[in-house]
Design an enzyme around this catalytic site. Structure first.
Site, PDB file in Angstrom:
ATOM      1  N   GLU A   1      60.926  31.077  29.057  1.00 38.34           N
ATOM      2  CA  GLU A   1      61.277  30.473  27.772  1.00 38.34           C
ATOM      3  C   GLU A   1      62.809  30.463  27.714  1.00 38.34           C
ATOM      4  OE1 GLU A   1      57.823  31.582  24.581  1.00 38.34           O
ATOM      5  OE2 GLU A   1      59.060  33.236  25.236  1.00 38.34           O
TER       6      GLU A   1
ATOM      7  N   SER B   1      62.513  39.990  24.323  1.00 40.48           N
ATOM      8  CA  SER B   1      61.292  39.272  23.956  1.00 40.48           C
ATOM      9  C   SER B   1      61.150  39.134  22.454  1.00 40.48           C
ATOM     10  CB  SER B   1      60.060  39.969  24.538  1.00 40.48           C
ATOM     11  OG  SER B   1      60.123  41.334  24.323  1.00 40.48           O
TER      12      SER B   1
HETATM   13  N1  CAA Z   1      54.263  38.764  47.078  1.00 46.83           N
HETATM   14  C1  CAA Z   1      53.890  37.449  47.045  1.00 46.83           C
HETATM   15  N2  CAA Z   1      52.758  37.009  46.466  1.00 46.83           N
HETATM   16  C2  CAA Z   1      51.951  37.932  45.906  1.00 46.83           C
HETATM   17  C3  CAA Z   1      52.270  39.308  45.891  1.00 46.83           C
HETATM   18  C4  CAA Z   1      53.484  39.710  46.525  1.00 46.83           C
HETATM   19  N3  CAA Z   1      53.839  41.004  46.588  1.00 46.83           N
HETATM   20  N4  CAA Z   1      51.282  39.976  45.249  1.00 46.83           N
HETATM   21  C5  CAA Z   1      50.388  39.049  44.867  1.00 46.83           C
HETATM   22  N5  CAA Z   1      50.801  37.827  45.272  1.00 46.83           N
HETATM   23  C6  CAA Z   1      50.107  36.552  45.060  1.00 46.83           C
HETATM   24  C7  CAA Z   1      48.674  36.675  45.587  1.00 46.83           C
HETATM   25  O1  CAA Z   1      48.603  36.450  46.965  1.00 46.83           O
HETATM   26  C8  CAA Z   1      47.981  35.579  44.796  1.00 46.83           C
HETATM   27  O2  CAA Z   1      48.299  34.320  45.354  1.00 46.83           O
HETATM   28  P1  CAA Z   1      47.216  33.134  45.388  1.00 46.83           P
HETATM   29  O3  CAA Z   1      46.974  32.770  43.942  1.00 46.83           O
HETATM   30  O4  CAA Z   1      47.916  32.043  46.154  1.00 46.83           O
HETATM   31  O5  CAA Z   1      46.012  33.707  46.056  1.00 46.83           O
HETATM   32  C9  CAA Z   1      48.664  35.677  43.431  1.00 46.83           C
HETATM   33  O6  CAA Z   1      49.964  36.261  43.697  1.00 46.83           O
HETATM   34  C10 CAA Z   1      47.907  36.539  42.457  1.00 46.83           C
HETATM   35  O7  CAA Z   1      47.850  37.860  42.956  1.00 46.83           O
HETATM   36  P2  CAA Z   1      46.536  38.751  43.029  1.00 46.83           P
HETATM   37  O8  CAA Z   1      45.384  37.940  43.548  1.00 46.83           O
HETATM   38  O9  CAA Z   1      46.867  40.011  43.736  1.00 46.83           O
HETATM   39  O10 CAA Z   1      46.281  39.185  41.547  1.00 46.83           O
HETATM   40  P3  CAA Z   1      45.540  38.449  40.390  1.00 46.83           P
HETATM   41  O11 CAA Z   1      44.876  37.203  40.820  1.00 46.83           O
HETATM   42  O12 CAA Z   1      44.771  39.523  39.750  1.00 46.83           O
HETATM   43  O13 CAA Z   1      46.772  38.000  39.457  1.00 46.83           O
HETATM   44  C11 CAA Z   1      48.382  38.372  37.773  1.00 46.83           C
HETATM   45  C12 CAA Z   1      47.710  38.937  39.003  1.00 46.83           C
HETATM   46  C13 CAA Z   1      49.233  37.159  38.180  1.00 46.83           C
HETATM   47  C14 CAA Z   1      49.272  39.450  37.219  1.00 46.83           C
HETATM   48  C15 CAA Z   1      47.276  37.895  36.778  1.00 46.83           C
HETATM   49  O14 CAA Z   1      46.362  38.938  36.549  1.00 46.83           O
HETATM   50  C16 CAA Z   1      47.840  37.454  35.456  1.00 46.83           C
HETATM   51  O15 CAA Z   1      48.337  36.346  35.313  1.00 46.83           O
HETATM   52  N6  CAA Z   1      47.762  38.346  34.434  1.00 46.83           N
HETATM   53  C17 CAA Z   1      48.284  38.084  33.095  1.00 46.83           C
HETATM   54  C18 CAA Z   1      49.709  38.554  33.053  1.00 46.83           C
HETATM   55  C19 CAA Z   1      50.370  38.168  31.769  1.00 46.83           C
HETATM   56  O16 CAA Z   1      49.770  37.692  30.823  1.00 46.83           O
HETATM   57  N7  CAA Z   1      51.682  38.429  31.714  1.00 46.83           N
HETATM   58  C20 CAA Z   1      52.478  38.156  30.553  1.00 46.83           C
HETATM   59  C21 CAA Z   1      52.616  39.415  29.804  1.00 46.83           C
HETATM   60  S1  CAA Z   1      53.592  39.171  28.342  1.00 46.83           S
HETATM   61  C22 CAA Z   1      55.170  39.324  28.880  1.00 46.83           C
HETATM   62  O17 CAA Z   1      55.447  39.624  29.984  1.00 46.83           O
HETATM   63  C23 CAA Z   1      56.221  39.003  27.922  1.00 46.83           C
HETATM   64  C24 CAA Z   1      56.552  39.951  26.881  1.00 46.83           C
HETATM   65  O18 CAA Z   1      57.529  39.700  26.215  1.00 46.83           O
HETATM   66  C25 CAA Z   1      55.751  41.135  26.559  1.00 46.83           C
END
Ligand code: CAA
Length: 288
Positions: free
Chosen positions: A152, A119
């Site tokens: 990316e 990253s």
């Molecule tokens: N299998 C399949 N689908 C699943 C699942 C599984 N095990 N677990 C959850 N899902 C699905 C859910 O059913 C839901 O689907 P719908 O939208 O169709 O209803 C969706 O995934 C979202 O799940 P949840 O409702 O359980 O959870 P949420 O709505 O709280 O979302 C999240 C969780 C996607 C993590 C959200 O909170 C989010 O986008 N958070 C921000 C994360 C982020 O910013 N990440 C980047 C970090 S930076 C990085 O990674 C890079 C770096 O270099 C540091």
């Protein structure tokens, strides 16, 4: 399609997610870890995520079985030799990556594309550890990999057009949206995200608002799915600290300087979700 089989080095938080989405999209995928224990832990987290999908009705039991049948674990890097694309997703340690890419370069067939999920490290520098810089690029995934839609795709001045096109095609085939960008520390997302996360710590450190008020402000005021302090716990305080340090070294701008509180929490072992404690206590559900 040029990429038919995939190797992933590292089956931790990111590597397990990358291996999972690759296998789930139908690509025979070999994932490497250094020990049988680490491998079993990573494969276990994939099984748990898939089972969660089945339980939520997002995935059929057959699709889960098919995904698992596309996935093979190994502790030998040479087992990745025939893959068309190998993605490295180990910790952000240049010496370790140098050793891995040196070995992969020797072992893999000439056509194999090599990629790093780093990253913040320089893709251009990582490419110098191989004799195939024209087949080297960055593929930066986001946590949690199976749910986050973005990759990316980073090219250096030496990456060949064909390698970039093949990587973009593969990312689309695993259901991700691609953002192409050049090799600058932090690429697009972390260039914008890291100063924001660090500022949230500074606001908290200055006592301007409580943890929950800071997180609610950004969730409810800006529509972000997670507040910044919760997201730092999720990403890992150690990871955030390391990325910020690398970006500060590169740009020498105070917006990338890790705040003292972040350093102290890392030293104290409060790395967030992975150690059970960060800005939140992760031993409760939901974290408190
Ligand atoms: N299998 C399949 N689908 C699943 C699942 C599984 N095990 N677990 C959850 N899902 C699905 C859910 O059913 C839901 O689907 P719908 O939208 O169709 O209803 C969706 O995934 C979202 O799940 P949840 O409702 O359980 O959870 P949420 O709505 O709280 O979302 C999240 C969780 C996607 C993590 C959200 O909170 C989010 O986008 N958070 C921000 C994360 C982020 O910013 N990440 C980047 C970090 S930076 C990085 O990674 C890079 C770096 O270099 C540091």
């Amino acid at each position: 399609m040029a990429i038919q089989s995939v190797g992933v080095v590292g089956c931790g938080l990111m590597g397990s997610g990358v291996a999972q989405v690759s296998a789930q999209a139908g690509f025979p995928t070999v994932v490497h870890e250094i020990s049988p224990n680490a491998l079993e832990k990573g494969l276990g987290s994939i099984r748990k995520f898939l089972q969660g999908g089945v339980d939520k009705g997002k995935l059929s039991a057959e699709a889960m079985q098919k995904t698992l049948s596309n996935l093979r674990g190994t502790t030998e890097l040479k087992d990745l030799a025939d893959c068309d694309l190998v993605i490295e997703a180990v910790s952000e340690n240049v010496a370790l990556k140098k050793e891995i890419f040196g070995t992969l370069d020797q072992a893999c067939k000439p056509g194999t594309l090599l990629a790093s999920n780093t990253s913040s490290l320089s893709i251009t520098e990582l490419a110098t550890f191989t004799r195939r810089p024209e087949k080297f690029l960055g593929l930066h995934f986001f946590n949690p990999v199976p749910l986050m839609k973005l990759v990316e795709v980073i090219r250096t001045v030496r990456t060949a057009d064909a390698a970039l096109a093949d990587a973009n095609t593969w990312c689309a085939a695993i259901g991700k949206t691609v953002v192409n960008c050049g090799d600058s520390t932090g690429f697009v997302v972390n260039r914008l995200l890291v100063p924001y996360l660090l500022d949230a710590i500074r606001v908290y450190e200055q006592g301007l608002a409580s943890r929950d008020d800071i997180d609610n402000a950004m969730k409810l005021g800006c529509g972000y799915p997670m507040g910044p302090l919760f997201l730092i716990d999720y990403v890992g305080l150690d990871t955030t600290y390391s990325i910020a340090g690398i970006m500060f070294d590169e740009f020498k701008q105070s917006r990338f300087a890790p705040p003292p509180l972040l350093k102290r929490m890392v030293l104290a072992g409060r790395h967030g979700r992975k150690t059970g404690r960060g800005f939140y206590d992760w031993s409760t559900n939901p974290p408190s």
